[in-house]
Design a protein around this motif. Structure first.
Motif, mmCIF file in Angstrom:
data_model
loop_
_atom_site.group_PDB
_atom_site.id
_atom_site.type_symbol
_atom_site.label_atom_id
_atom_site.label_comp_id
_atom_site.label_asym_id
_atom_site.label_seq_id
_atom_site.Cartn_x
_atom_site.Cartn_y
_atom_site.Cartn_z
ATOM 1 N N VAL A 39 0.840 -1.207 0.000
ATOM 2 C CA VAL A 39 0.000 0.000 0.000
ATOM 3 C C VAL A 39 0.877 1.259 0.000
ATOM 4 O O VAL A 39 0.629 2.221 -0.728
ATOM 5 N N ARG A 40 1.933 1.216 0.799
ATOM 6 C CA ARG A 40 2.870 2.354 0.874
ATOM 7 C C ARG A 40 3.566 2.575 -0.465
ATOM 8 O O ARG A 40 3.750 3.698 -0.910
ATOM 9 N N ARG A 41 3.950 1.484 -1.112
ATOM 10 C CA ARG A 41 4.691 1.606 -2.367
ATOM 11 C C ARG A 41 3.816 2.256 -3.447
ATOM 12 O O ARG A 41 4.307 3.010 -4.279
ATOM 13 N N VAL A 42 2.533 1.961 -3.429
ATOM 14 C CA VAL A 42 1.637 2.603 -4.401
ATOM 15 C C VAL A 42 1.647 4.116 -4.184
ATOM 16 O O VAL A 42 1.764 4.904 -5.129
ATOM 17 N N ALA A 43 1.552 4.506 -2.912
ATOM 18 C CA ALA A 43 1.544 5.935 -2.601
ATOM 19 C C ALA A 43 2.845 6.608 -3.030
ATOM 20 O O ALA A 43 2.840 7.732 -3.533
ATOM 21 N N GLU A 44 3.959 5.895 -2.852
ATOM 22 C CA GLU A 44 5.261 6.452 -3.238
ATOM 23 C C GLU A 44 5.415 6.575 -4.740
ATOM 24 O O GLU A 44 5.889 7.569 -5.260
ATOM 25 N N ARG A 45 5.028 5.521 -5.442
ATOM 26 C CA ARG A 45 5.349 5.463 -6.871
ATOM 27 C C ARG A 45 4.273 6.054 -7.774
ATOM 28 O O ARG A 45 4.526 6.285 -8.950
ATOM 29 N N ARG A 46 3.080 6.208 -7.272
ATOM 30 C CA ARG A 46 1.957 6.656 -8.093
ATOM 31 C C ARG A 46 1.938 5.958 -9.452
ATOM 32 O O ARG A 46 2.018 6.608 -10.506
ATOM 33 N N PRO A 47 1.842 4.640 -9.474
ATOM 34 C CA PRO A 47 1.939 3.925 -10.755
ATOM 35 C C PRO A 47 0.735 4.206 -11.648
ATOM 36 O O PRO A 47 -0.354 4.521 -11.161
ATOM 37 N N LEU A 48 0.974 4.075 -12.933
ATOM 38 C CA LEU A 48 -0.106 4.251 -13.892
ATOM 39 C C LEU A 48 -1.064 3.057 -13.808
ATOM 40 O O LEU A 48 -0.636 1.906 -13.801
ATOM 41 N N SER A 49 -2.356 3.355 -13.732
ATOM 42 C CA SER A 49 -3.374 2.311 -13.866
ATOM 43 C C SER A 49 -4.115 2.593 -15.167
ATOM 44 O O SER A 49 -4.908 3.525 -15.258
ATOM 45 N N HIS A 50 -3.775 1.797 -16.160
ATOM 46 C CA HIS A 50 -4.353 1.979 -17.499
ATOM 47 C C HIS A 50 -5.632 1.158 -17.598
ATOM 48 O O HIS A 50 -5.581 -0.063 -17.612
ATOM 49 N N ASN A 51 -6.747 1.856 -17.627
ATOM 50 C CA ASN A 51 -8.048 1.169 -17.630
ATOM 51 C C ASN A 51 -8.646 1.136 -19.022
ATOM 52 O O ASN A 51 -8.817 2.173 -19.664
ATOM 53 N N MET A 52 -8.932 -0.084 -19.493
ATOM 54 C CA MET A 52 -9.775 -0.229 -20.676
ATOM 55 C C MET A 52 -11.065 -0.787 -20.102
ATOM 56 O O MET A 52 -11.208 -1.996 -19.915
ATOM 57 N N THR A 53 -11.948 0.097 -19.757
ATOM 58 C CA THR A 53 -13.085 -0.364 -18.976
ATOM 59 C C THR A 53 -14.386 0.090 -19.606
ATOM 60 O O THR A 53 -14.405 0.769 -20.629
ATOM 61 N N ASN A 54 -15.457 -0.325 -18.985
ATOM 62 C CA ASN A 54 -16.750 -0.108 -19.616
ATOM 63 C C ASN A 54 -17.266 1.297 -19.331
ATOM 64 O O ASN A 54 -16.793 2.010 -18.450
ATOM 65 N N LEU A 55 -18.262 1.681 -20.109
ATOM 66 C CA LEU A 55 -18.805 3.032 -20.068
ATOM 67 C C LEU A 55 -19.382 3.386 -18.703
ATOM 68 O O LEU A 55 -19.384 4.536 -18.298
ATOM 69 N N VAL A 56 -19.879 2.365 -17.991
ATOM 70 C CA VAL A 56 -20.612 2.631 -16.765
ATOM 71 C C VAL A 56 -19.692 3.140 -15.653
ATOM 72 O O VAL A 56 -20.094 3.936 -14.822
ATOM 73 N N VAL A 57 -18.451 2.683 -15.646
ATOM 74 C CA VAL A 57 -17.628 2.910 -14.460
ATOM 75 C C VAL A 57 -16.406 3.801 -14.669
ATOM 76 O O VAL A 57 -15.599 3.939 -13.755
ATOM 77 N N GLN A 58 -16.270 4.389 -15.838
ATOM 78 C CA GLN A 58 -15.061 5.187 -16.120
ATOM 79 C C GLN A 58 -14.753 6.151 -14.980
ATOM 80 O O GLN A 58 -13.632 6.232 -14.491
ATOM 81 N N ASN A 59 -15.765 6.901 -14.573
ATOM 82 C CA ASN A 59 -15.533 7.967 -13.608
ATOM 83 C C ASN A 59 -15.157 7.425 -12.230
ATOM 84 O O ASN A 59 -14.147 7.824 -11.641
ATOM 85 N N ILE A 60 -15.959 6.500 -11.722
ATOM 86 C CA ILE A 60 -15.672 6.029 -10.361
ATOM 87 C C ILE A 60 -14.361 5.232 -10.330
ATOM 88 O O ILE A 60 -13.591 5.318 -9.364
ATOM 89 N N ALA A 61 -14.066 4.504 -11.408
ATOM 90 C CA ALA A 61 -12.800 3.745 -11.424
ATOM 91 C C ALA A 61 -11.612 4.695 -11.374
ATOM 92 O O ALA A 61 -10.619 4.439 -10.666
ATOM 93 N N ALA A 62 -11.697 5.804 -12.105
ATOM 94 C CA ALA A 62 -10.599 6.777 -12.079
ATOM 95 C C ALA A 62 -10.459 7.372 -10.679
ATOM 96 O O ALA A 62 -9.339 7.554 -10.173
ATOM 97 N N ASN A 63 -11.581 7.643 -10.026
ATOM 98 C CA ASN A 63 -11.519 8.210 -8.677
ATOM 99 C C ASN A 63 -10.970 7.212 -7.655
ATOM 100 O O ASN A 63 -10.236 7.588 -6.745
ATOM 101 N N VAL A 64 -11.326 5.963 -7.820
ATOM 102 C CA VAL A 64 -10.788 4.936 -6.923
ATOM 103 C C VAL A 64 -9.274 4.832 -7.111
ATOM 104 O O VAL A 64 -8.508 4.761 -6.142
ATOM 105 N N ALA A 65 -8.818 4.854 -8.362
ATOM 106 C CA ALA A 65 -7.376 4.787 -8.620
ATOM 107 C C ALA A 65 -6.665 5.945 -7.918
ATOM 108 O O ALA A 65 -5.631 5.758 -7.266
ATOM 109 N N LEU A 66 -7.234 7.129 -8.026
ATOM 110 C CA LEU A 66 -6.623 8.298 -7.373
ATOM 111 C C LEU A 66 -6.617 8.125 -5.854
ATOM 112 O O LEU A 66 -5.634 8.436 -5.187
#
Ligand code: 3NM
Ligand code: MG
Length: 522
Positions: free
Chosen positions: A253-280
């Protein structure tokens, strides 16, 4: 005649003289170039020419293959092989039978047989074939009317049968094998089964502008593990107890915060927004990019890809495959969420195509989705994308199914449900966290995929621990959010959930791990 026991099947060239494949090149020149590039076995396959022409061409080819110490086999035509005195034949299921061919050509001849199912493999292996051409692995324009497309899982199944039966017969796979998939197919087929002895190709060499270079590259690829192979779960990682995995969760969990890795989502229309917010919220950097052409550049940034099939289309499927290949080539992690995998024929087929189209690091789905991904499960009918467990299988049966699947695919498999099952093919961990509100808000399963992608991107050296970290962070955040007095139901739950994901990440960075006491992992 050469000793057939010492034949190297690793790069097996099957010729094709049709203009569509050969173009205006000369067949003998192509074969000689391919031999220079490293082809180890040649089959002369010509379904159209007259016998006189076949014998004449085969003689010229044999003169060339002999210079390189490589066997020449004739497709189908025992008489042509005899006339030329070459090393043997390759026979298909509709050609002369193996026993008769053996009687005519004798024990020293090499006889290979095409096989595409267990029955054919069994008959040929026990009937004294020297090698099997197993296929058709992928659909290919080179051969019309191929009987069945078996995919990598079909190939694994047939190789697994040979391992169990202890047969010494050699094996090559055929059908749509080329530089984009050769290394992966060889590596994947070796999971539960016996390794292949080689790959057989037609167009990847014969249709190439530079057959020598094409052969050289294929030769390299069959010998080199694919880029992602270096970071697949090890047996030691897969075998750990819950405590061993839990100990790593804060670091992930700490390493994610340190590295801010890219999460490349090819996802469905319904969840684009919430998935991006969860990643952030979990500390990753999201990009919602559904266009496959972008994936190579994005994969170079060192993040992870999530393929979420929620609103699959024919064009979308091609985009997923391009992105999957790009991340596989870069060695970047891929999370696949086969949303509604068994619900329609289209989704069943798309799931199969994706699973056969590359290596998936983490396969995540609910019970029916994951069961649809098992070799036996492509028939499972499923109702909707939120289809819950049908209750007909015990926890032990489900655990066995996910473990077998993870062993076959050499990856991490997550089956979500009231109790989530997670495994890398060894111990099956059961995670008992979460809250019912997660099931009342759309896209929460999809966002779990996004969360896991952030974890495996930051912690690629241990994808099982990274996956468990993602699951726990996500599900415990849901519990804490649901308990808040300002949360009255699924609507108020969503913003509180985002807050708690963020709060837990910050707490972890600051050394406060109290949230982790809620973890129920066994
Ligand atoms: N036999 P390419 S598929 C000759 O499945 C042949 O038995 C097959 O061509 C089988 O490498 C095939 O260009 C053609 O896909 C393979
Ligand atoms: Mg044939």
């Amino acid at each position: 005649m050469m000793d057939k026991g010492s034949v190297d099947y690793s790069l097996y060239l099957v010729t094709d003289s049709t203009p569509a494949i050969l173009g205006d090149k000369d067949l003998c020149q192509v074969v000689e170039a391919a031999l220079k590039g490293g082809v180890t076995c040649v089959q002369f396959r010509d379904k159209k020419s007259d016998t006189g022409d076949l014998v004449a061409t085969a003689r010229r080819l044999h003169a060339i293959t002999q210079k390189y110490g490589v066997p020449l086999l004739i497709n189908d035509r025992v008489d042509v092989a005899q006339a030329v005195g070459c090393e043997g034949v390759h026979i298909g299921q509709d050609d002369i039978d193996l026993a008769t061919a053996r009687k005519i050509l004798g024990d020293r001849a090499i006889i290979g047989v095409t096989a595409s199912n267990i029955n054919e493999v069994h008959e040929a292996a026990t009937g004294g074939a020297d090698y099997l051409g197993i296929g058709t692995v992928f659909a290919t324009p080179t051969k019309e009317n191929t009987k069945s497309i078996i995919g990598v899982d079909g190939l694994q199944q047939l190789l697994g049968y040979l391992r169990t039966s202890g047969s010494p017969v050699k094996t090559v796979c055929i059908g749509g094998i080329n530089a984009t998939n050769a290394a992966r197919v060889v590596w994947q087929s070796a999971s539960l089964s016996r390794a292949l002895d080689g790959i057989a190709v037609v167009s990847a060499i014969v249709a190439a502008a530079d057959p020598e270079a094409a052969a050289r590259e294929l030769r390299r690829l069959v010998r080199t593990p694919p880029p992602f192979a270096a970071s697949v779960p090890t047996p030691a990682q897969a075998g750990r107890s819950a405590a061993g995995v839990l100990a790593l969760v804060p670091d992930v969990v700490r390493r994610v915060a340190e590295r801010r890795p890219l999460s490349h989502n090819m996802t469905n229309l319904v969840v684009q927004n919430i998935a991006a917010n969860v990643a952030l919220a979990v500390g990753a950097s999201p990009i919602m990019a559904n266009y496959g052409e972008e994936a190579r550049d994005l994969a170079a940034l060192g993040g992870a890809l999530v393929v979420n099939m929620g609103t699959v289309t024919p064009e979308g499927l091609q985009n997923y495959l391009k992105a999957l290949r790009a991340y596989n080539d870069a060695g970047g992690p891929v999370v696949f969420d086969p949303v509604g995998a068994g619900a329609t024929a289209v989704r069943r087929s798309a799931t199969k195509t994706i699973l056969n189209g590359g290596y998936i690091d983490v396969l995540k789905g609910n019970q029916s989705e994951i069961l649809t991904c098992t070799p036996a499960g492509s028939q499972t009918q499923q109702r909707g994308v939120d289809s819950a467990a049908d209750g007909s299988r015990s926890q032990a049966q489900l655990a066995a199914a996910v473990r077998d699947l993870a062993q076959l695919r050499r990856n991490v498999v997550v089956m979500t449900g009231k109790t989530d099952l997670v495994t890398a093919g060894g111990a099956v961990l059961a995670v008992d966290n979460g809250h019912e509100y997660l099931g009342m808000v759309t896209g929460t399963g999809c966002c779990l995929g996004t969360t896991v992608s952030a974890m495996v991107a930051a912690w690629p050296e241990d994808k099982l621990a990274a996956t468990v970290a993602g699951l726990l962070l996500y599900e415990i955040a849901a519990e804490i959010a649901a308990e808040r007095s300002d949360v009255k139901g699924p609507g108020t739950f969503v913003p509180a959930f985002l807050d708690e994901l963020y709060n837990m990440r910050q707490a972890t960075v600051n050394g406060d791990l109290s949230w982790l006491k809620r973890a129920r992992v066994s």
